[in-house]
Design a protein around this motif. Structure first.
Motif, PDB file in Angstrom:
ATOM      1  N   ARG A   1      -8.147  -5.168   1.806  1.00  0.00           N
ATOM      2  CA  ARG A   1      -8.658  -6.014   0.726  1.00  0.00           C
ATOM      3  C   ARG A   1      -7.552  -6.371  -0.246  1.00  0.00           C
ATOM      4  O   ARG A   1      -7.484  -7.494  -0.720  1.00  0.00           O
ATOM      5  CB  ARG A   1      -9.805  -5.309   0.004  1.00  0.00           C
ATOM      6  N   ALA A   2      -6.693  -5.427  -0.589  1.00  0.00           N
ATOM      7  CA  ALA A   2      -5.578  -5.708  -1.489  1.00  0.00           C
ATOM      8  C   ALA A   2      -4.672  -6.757  -0.868  1.00  0.00           C
ATOM      9  O   ALA A   2      -4.187  -7.656  -1.545  1.00  0.00           O
ATOM     10  CB  ALA A   2      -4.808  -4.430  -1.788  1.00  0.00           C
ATOM     11  N   GLY A   3      -4.437  -6.671   0.428  1.00  0.00           N
ATOM     12  CA  GLY A   3      -3.636  -7.670   1.125  1.00  0.00           C
ATOM     13  C   GLY A   3      -4.300  -9.033   1.112  1.00  0.00           C
ATOM     14  O   GLY A   3      -3.628 -10.060   1.014  1.00  0.00           O
ATOM     15  N   ASP A   4      -5.631  -9.054   1.234  1.00  0.00           N
ATOM     16  CA  ASP A   4      -6.368 -10.312   1.165  1.00  0.00           C
ATOM     17  C   ASP A   4      -6.186 -10.966  -0.202  1.00  0.00           C
ATOM     18  O   ASP A   4      -6.054 -12.182  -0.297  1.00  0.00           O
ATOM     19  CB  ASP A   4      -7.859 -10.088   1.419  1.00  0.00           C
ATOM     20  N   ASN A   5      -6.175 -10.148  -1.248  1.00  0.00           N
ATOM     21  CA  ASN A   5      -5.991 -10.660  -2.605  1.00  0.00           C
ATOM     22  C   ASN A   5      -4.650 -11.374  -2.719  1.00  0.00           C
ATOM     23  O   ASN A   5      -4.577 -12.499  -3.203  1.00  0.00           O
ATOM     24  CB  ASN A   5      -6.053  -9.532  -3.628  1.00  0.00           C
ATOM     25  N   GLU A   6      -3.593 -10.719  -2.272  1.00  0.00           N
ATOM     26  CA  GLU A   6      -2.258 -11.307  -2.369  1.00  0.00           C
ATOM     27  C   GLU A   6      -2.141 -12.544  -1.480  1.00  0.00           C
ATOM     28  O   GLU A   6      -1.601 -13.574  -1.897  1.00  0.00           O
ATOM     29  CB  GLU A   6      -1.185 -10.295  -1.990  1.00  0.00           C
TER      30      GLU A   6
ATOM     31  N   LYS B   1       0.826 -11.583 -18.230  1.00  0.00           N
ATOM     32  CA  LYS B   1      -0.366 -11.402 -19.060  1.00  0.00           C
ATOM     33  C   LYS B   1      -1.032 -10.066 -18.739  1.00  0.00           C
ATOM     34  O   LYS B   1      -0.839  -9.513 -17.667  1.00  0.00           O
ATOM     35  CB  LYS B   1      -1.383 -12.523 -18.798  1.00  0.00           C
ATOM     36  N   ALA B   2      -1.827  -9.582 -19.669  1.00  0.00           N
ATOM     37  CA  ALA B   2      -2.642  -8.391 -19.436  1.00  0.00           C
ATOM     38  C   ALA B   2      -3.837  -8.783 -18.567  1.00  0.00           C
ATOM     39  O   ALA B   2      -4.223  -9.956 -18.516  1.00  0.00           O
ATOM     40  CB  ALA B   2      -3.116  -7.811 -20.766  1.00  0.00           C
ATOM     41  N   GLY B   3      -4.431  -7.811 -17.895  1.00  0.00           N
ATOM     42  CA  GLY B   3      -5.553  -8.066 -17.009  1.00  0.00           C
ATOM     43  C   GLY B   3      -6.710  -8.783 -17.676  1.00  0.00           C
ATOM     44  O   GLY B   3      -7.276  -9.726 -17.117  1.00  0.00           O
ATOM     45  N   LEU B   4      -7.075  -8.367 -18.873  1.00  0.00           N
ATOM     46  CA  LEU B   4      -8.187  -8.988 -19.593  1.00  0.00           C
ATOM     47  C   LEU B   4      -7.860 -10.437 -19.959  1.00  0.00           C
ATOM     48  O   LEU B   4      -8.725 -11.307 -19.935  1.00  0.00           O
ATOM     49  CB  LEU B   4      -8.532  -8.190 -20.855  1.00  0.00           C
ATOM     50  N   VAL B   5      -6.595 -10.700 -20.259  1.00  0.00           N
ATOM     51  CA  VAL B   5      -6.181 -12.058 -20.599  1.00  0.00           C
ATOM     52  C   VAL B   5      -6.337 -12.980 -19.388  1.00  0.00           C
ATOM     53  O   VAL B   5      -6.802 -14.114 -19.523  1.00  0.00           O
ATOM     54  CB  VAL B   5      -4.734 -12.083 -21.133  1.00  0.00           C
ATOM     55  N   TRP B   6      -5.967 -12.485 -18.180  1.00  0.00           N
ATOM     56  CA  TRP B   6      -6.179 -13.295 -16.969  1.00  0.00           C
ATOM     57  C   TRP B   6      -7.654 -13.622 -16.796  1.00  0.00           C
ATOM     58  O   TRP B   6      -8.021 -14.752 -16.481  1.00  0.00           O
ATOM     59  CB  TRP B   6      -5.660 -12.572 -15.725  1.00  0.00           C
ATOM     60  N   LYS B   7      -8.497 -12.633 -16.990  1.00  0.00           N
ATOM     61  CA  LYS B   7      -9.945 -12.840 -16.817  1.00  0.00           C
ATOM     62  C   LYS B   7     -10.452 -13.904 -17.792  1.00  0.00           C
ATOM     63  O   LYS B   7     -11.170 -14.825 -17.409  1.00  0.00           O
ATOM     64  CB  LYS B   7     -10.680 -11.523 -17.024  1.00  0.00           C
TER      65      LYS B   7
ATOM     66  N   SER C   1      -8.607 -10.797  -9.013  1.00  0.00           N
ATOM     67  CA  SER C   1      -8.387  -9.376  -8.743  1.00  0.00           C
ATOM     68  C   SER C   1      -6.903  -9.100  -8.554  1.00  0.00           C
ATOM     69  O   SER C   1      -6.364  -8.123  -9.075  1.00  0.00           O
ATOM     70  CB  SER C   1      -9.175  -8.958  -7.503  1.00  0.00           C
ATOM     71  N   TYR C   2      -6.221  -9.966  -7.805  1.00  0.00           N
ATOM     72  CA  TYR C   2      -4.780  -9.800  -7.598  1.00  0.00           C
ATOM     73  C   TYR C   2      -4.026  -9.872  -8.931  1.00  0.00           C
ATOM     74  O   TYR C   2      -3.177  -9.036  -9.224  1.00  0.00           O
ATOM     75  CB  TYR C   2      -4.240 -10.858  -6.634  1.00  0.00           C
TER      76      TYR C   2
END
Length: 100
Positions: free
Chosen positions: A19-24, A49-55, A81-82
């Motif tokens: 799944r992590a590979g699918d994300n990338e 950016k921070a994770g929350l900022v991406w969201k 997610s990536y």
């Protein structure tokens, strides 16, 4: 009962890296055509950016191009997610994810 729990944990352990590979792969495939050096848009570094900022960036529709025509909801979830998994505040920040 013990063997069922072991089987579940083993299944999760074997599927999570995929799944992590699918994300990338989804990130590179869907975002790479524009966000590469010399592309139509500047390179994207998840660690910018921070994770929350991406969201919030995608939730608030800040991307200058409407992505709905080229990226479906499932793909956007993988991309987000990536970005969050490799954001500045993550355990594994990535500075340059899309190759030249």
């Amino acid at each position: 009962m013990y063997s069922l729990c072991t089987l579940i944990l083993l299944t999760l352990a074997l599927t999570l890296p995929a799944r992590a590979g699918d994300n990338e792969a989804t990130f590179v495939q869907k975002c790479g055509s524009c966000h590469q050096r010399g592309g139509q848009a500047p390179p994207v570094n998840p660690a910018d950016k921070a994770g929350l900022v991406w969201k919030k960036y995608f939730k608030r529709g800040r991307h200058p191009v409407d992505l709905a025509a080229t990226i479906n909801d499932a793909e956007m979830a993988l991309i987000l997610s990536y970005l969050q998994d490799h954001a500045a505040d993550s355990d594994h920040p990535v500075a340059a994810a899309i190759p030249k």
